[in-house]
Design a protein around this motif. Sequence first.
Motif, PDB file in Angstrom:
ATOM      1  N   VAL A 126       0.852  -1.194   0.000  1.00  0.00           N
ATOM      2  CA  VAL A 126       0.000   0.000   0.000  1.00  0.00           C
ATOM      3  C   VAL A 126       0.887   1.243   0.000  1.00  0.00           C
ATOM      4  O   VAL A 126       0.674   2.167  -0.776  1.00  0.00           O
ATOM      5  CB  VAL A 126      -0.945   0.009   1.230  1.00  0.00           C
ATOM      6  CG1 VAL A 126      -1.814   1.266   1.231  1.00  0.00           C
ATOM      7  CG2 VAL A 126      -1.796  -1.248   1.262  1.00  0.00           C
ATOM      8  N   ILE A 127       1.919   1.242   0.852  1.00  0.00           N
ATOM      9  CA  ILE A 127       2.754   2.433   1.059  1.00  0.00           C
ATOM     10  C   ILE A 127       4.211   2.139   0.704  1.00  0.00           C
ATOM     11  O   ILE A 127       4.763   1.110   1.099  1.00  0.00           O
ATOM     12  CB  ILE A 127       2.694   2.874   2.534  1.00  0.00           C
ATOM     13  CG1 ILE A 127       1.245   3.183   2.943  1.00  0.00           C
ATOM     14  CG2 ILE A 127       3.593   4.096   2.780  1.00  0.00           C
ATOM     15  CD1 ILE A 127       1.043   3.314   4.451  1.00  0.00           C
ATOM     16  N   ASP A 128       4.829   3.081  -0.012  1.00  0.00           N
ATOM     17  CA  ASP A 128       6.265   3.025  -0.298  1.00  0.00           C
ATOM     18  C   ASP A 128       6.945   4.215   0.378  1.00  0.00           C
ATOM     19  O   ASP A 128       6.428   5.337   0.307  1.00  0.00           O
ATOM     20  CB  ASP A 128       6.476   3.099  -1.823  1.00  0.00           C
ATOM     21  CG  ASP A 128       7.946   2.966  -2.231  1.00  0.00           C
ATOM     22  OD1 ASP A 128       8.762   2.503  -1.410  1.00  0.00           O
ATOM     23  OD2 ASP A 128       8.256   3.333  -3.385  1.00  0.00           O
ATOM     24  N   LEU A 129       8.060   3.954   1.049  1.00  0.00           N
ATOM     25  CA  LEU A 129       8.916   5.041   1.547  1.00  0.00           C
ATOM     26  C   LEU A 129      10.139   5.055   0.629  1.00  0.00           C
ATOM     27  O   LEU A 129      11.148   4.398   0.915  1.00  0.00           O
ATOM     28  CB  LEU A 129       9.335   4.793   3.006  1.00  0.00           C
ATOM     29  CG  LEU A 129       8.210   4.548   4.025  1.00  0.00           C
ATOM     30  CD1 LEU A 129       8.791   4.431   5.450  1.00  0.00           C
ATOM     31  CD2 LEU A 129       7.148   5.632   3.974  1.00  0.00           C
ATOM     32  N   PRO A 130      10.049   5.773  -0.512  1.00  0.00           N
ATOM     33  CA  PRO A 130      11.074   5.622  -1.562  1.00  0.00           C
ATOM     34  C   PRO A 130      12.477   6.018  -1.111  1.00  0.00           C
ATOM     35  O   PRO A 130      13.458   5.485  -1.644  1.00  0.00           O
ATOM     36  CB  PRO A 130      10.570   6.520  -2.697  1.00  0.00           C
ATOM     37  CG  PRO A 130       9.517   7.374  -2.110  1.00  0.00           C
ATOM     38  CD  PRO A 130       8.972   6.697  -0.908  1.00  0.00           C
ATOM     39  N   ASP A 131      12.569   6.927  -0.127  1.00  0.00           N
ATOM     40  CA  ASP A 131      13.907   7.368   0.321  1.00  0.00           C
ATOM     41  C   ASP A 131      14.717   6.220   0.931  1.00  0.00           C
ATOM     42  O   ASP A 131      15.938   6.324   1.056  1.00  0.00           O
ATOM     43  CB  ASP A 131      13.793   8.506   1.342  1.00  0.00           C
ATOM     44  CG  ASP A 131      13.169   9.760   0.727  1.00  0.00           C
ATOM     45  OD1 ASP A 131      13.072   9.811  -0.518  1.00  0.00           O
ATOM     46  OD2 ASP A 131      12.763  10.653   1.485  1.00  0.00           O
ATOM     47  N   THR A 139       3.118  -0.245  -5.932  1.00  0.00           N
ATOM     48  CA  THR A 139       2.752   0.422  -4.671  1.00  0.00           C
ATOM     49  C   THR A 139       1.648   1.446  -4.972  1.00  0.00           C
ATOM     50  O   THR A 139       1.474   1.845  -6.123  1.00  0.00           O
ATOM     51  CB  THR A 139       3.961   1.139  -4.040  1.00  0.00           C
ATOM     52  OG1 THR A 139       4.414   2.158  -4.931  1.00  0.00           O
ATOM     53  CG2 THR A 139       5.110   0.169  -3.780  1.00  0.00           C
ATOM     54  N   LEU A 140       0.931   1.876  -3.914  1.00  0.00           N
ATOM     55  CA  LEU A 140      -0.192   2.790  -4.136  1.00  0.00           C
ATOM     56  C   LEU A 140       0.124   4.238  -3.766  1.00  0.00           C
ATOM     57  O   LEU A 140      -0.253   5.151  -4.484  1.00  0.00           O
ATOM     58  CB  LEU A 140      -1.430   2.326  -3.347  1.00  0.00           C
ATOM     59  CG  LEU A 140      -1.925   0.898  -3.604  1.00  0.00           C
ATOM     60  CD1 LEU A 140      -3.247   0.663  -2.910  1.00  0.00           C
ATOM     61  CD2 LEU A 140      -2.022   0.590  -5.085  1.00  0.00           C
ATOM     62  N   VAL A 141       0.763   4.457  -2.625  1.00  0.00           N
ATOM     63  CA  VAL A 141       1.068   5.839  -2.210  1.00  0.00           C
ATOM     64  C   VAL A 141       2.488   5.916  -1.675  1.00  0.00           C
ATOM     65  O   VAL A 141       3.029   4.915  -1.188  1.00  0.00           O
ATOM     66  CB  VAL A 141       0.080   6.375  -1.139  1.00  0.00           C
ATOM     67  CG1 VAL A 141      -1.358   6.280  -1.608  1.00  0.00           C
ATOM     68  CG2 VAL A 141       0.239   5.655   0.186  1.00  0.00           C
ATOM     69  N   GLU A 142       3.062   7.109  -1.776  1.00  0.00           N
ATOM     70  CA  GLU A 142       4.446   7.312  -1.303  1.00  0.00           C
ATOM     71  C   GLU A 142       4.485   8.397  -0.238  1.00  0.00           C
ATOM     72  O   GLU A 142       3.732   9.374  -0.316  1.00  0.00           O
ATOM     73  CB  GLU A 142       5.342   7.771  -2.472  1.00  0.00           C
ATOM     74  CG  GLU A 142       5.505   6.730  -3.554  1.00  0.00           C
ATOM     75  CD  GLU A 142       6.503   7.170  -4.625  1.00  0.00           C
ATOM     76  OE1 GLU A 142       7.004   8.316  -4.555  1.00  0.00           O
ATOM     77  OE2 GLU A 142       6.776   6.348  -5.514  1.00  0.00           O
ATOM     78  N   PHE A 143       5.371   8.218   0.744  1.00  0.00           N
ATOM     79  CA  PHE A 143       5.654   9.271   1.721  1.00  0.00           C
ATOM     80  C   PHE A 143       7.162   9.521   1.728  1.00  0.00           C
ATOM     81  O   PHE A 143       7.946   8.563   1.704  1.00  0.00           O
ATOM     82  CB  PHE A 143       5.234   8.842   3.130  1.00  0.00           C
ATOM     83  CG  PHE A 143       3.741   8.816   3.352  1.00  0.00           C
ATOM     84  CD1 PHE A 143       3.063   9.962   3.752  1.00  0.00           C
ATOM     85  CD2 PHE A 143       3.024   7.650   3.169  1.00  0.00           C
ATOM     86  CE1 PHE A 143       1.689   9.946   3.968  1.00  0.00           C
ATOM     87  CE2 PHE A 143       1.656   7.607   3.376  1.00  0.00           C
ATOM     88  CZ  PHE A 143       0.981   8.759   3.783  1.00  0.00           C
ATOM     89  N   ASP A 144       7.555  10.780   1.782  1.00  0.00           N
ATOM     90  CA  ASP A 144       8.986  11.122   1.880  1.00  0.00           C
ATOM     91  C   ASP A 144       9.514  10.757   3.260  1.00  0.00           C
ATOM     92  O   ASP A 144       8.763  10.777   4.236  1.00  0.00           O
ATOM     93  CB  ASP A 144       9.202  12.631   1.667  1.00  0.00           C
ATOM     94  CG  ASP A 144       8.852  13.029   0.236  1.00  0.00           C
ATOM     95  OD1 ASP A 144       8.897  12.149  -0.653  1.00  0.00           O
ATOM     96  OD2 ASP A 144       8.532  14.211   0.024  1.00  0.00           O
ATOM     97  N   GLY A 145      10.790  10.500   3.337  1.00  0.00           N
ATOM     98  CA  GLY A 145      11.463  10.299   4.624  1.00  0.00           C
ATOM     99  C   GLY A 145      11.241   8.927   5.206  1.00  0.00           C
ATOM    100  O   GLY A 145      10.880   7.985   4.498  1.00  0.00           O
TER     101      GLY A 145
END
Length: 175
Positions: A147-152, A168-174
């Motif tokens: 569901v969530i990727d933390l690409p950093d 993946t569906l959504v990304e958050f920074d950090g």
Amino acid sequence: MNLKDTIRTIPDFPKKGIMFRDITTLMTNPKGFTEAVKQLAAPYKNTQIDNVVGIEARGFIFGAALAVELGAGFVPVRKKGKLPFDTYEQDYDLEYGTDTLELHADAVRGQERILLIDDLIATGGTAEAAVKLLRKAGGNVIAAAFVIDLPDLGGRQRIEAMGVPVTTLVEFDGH
Ligand code: AMP
């Protein structure tokens, strides 16, 4: 609808510096949960998936719903000591120490096409251990979904480097 808006962020949980991405608020939103499962399934609707494999514990919630949506079976990958029958094991590194994932020895019987699922990919260490475990058992992991990727934190690249495509569906920074 914007799925990202349904995910709550709790700063400094379970320890200082971690931004905990809390999917319970997505799950209690009926439209959000349905939408997340539909979006997780979409890339695989025209692909044969025999088993969805969910990683304990939040991977069970999305994995079970996804298995029904795709007409597939569901297989749990659990933390050590929870599965009652013979198991395969795979150790993996945590920030401090190691942990172990287990899979029932008869959960993968041959060349089933497996879709791996968890709620979130960060460093990719947990998903990497799950792919290794499934391969030990002879499984054919055709993709992994989160569901969530933390690409950093580079988890996606780590799993793709194993030859497993990631959606993946959504990304958050950090973190
Ligand atoms: P990793 O092995 O680093 O990819 O971490 C992924 C696992 O840890 C998943 O099972 C997640 O549920 C959990 N996790 C890691 N970071 C977070 C975070 N910021 N918020 C919520 N869960 C997390």
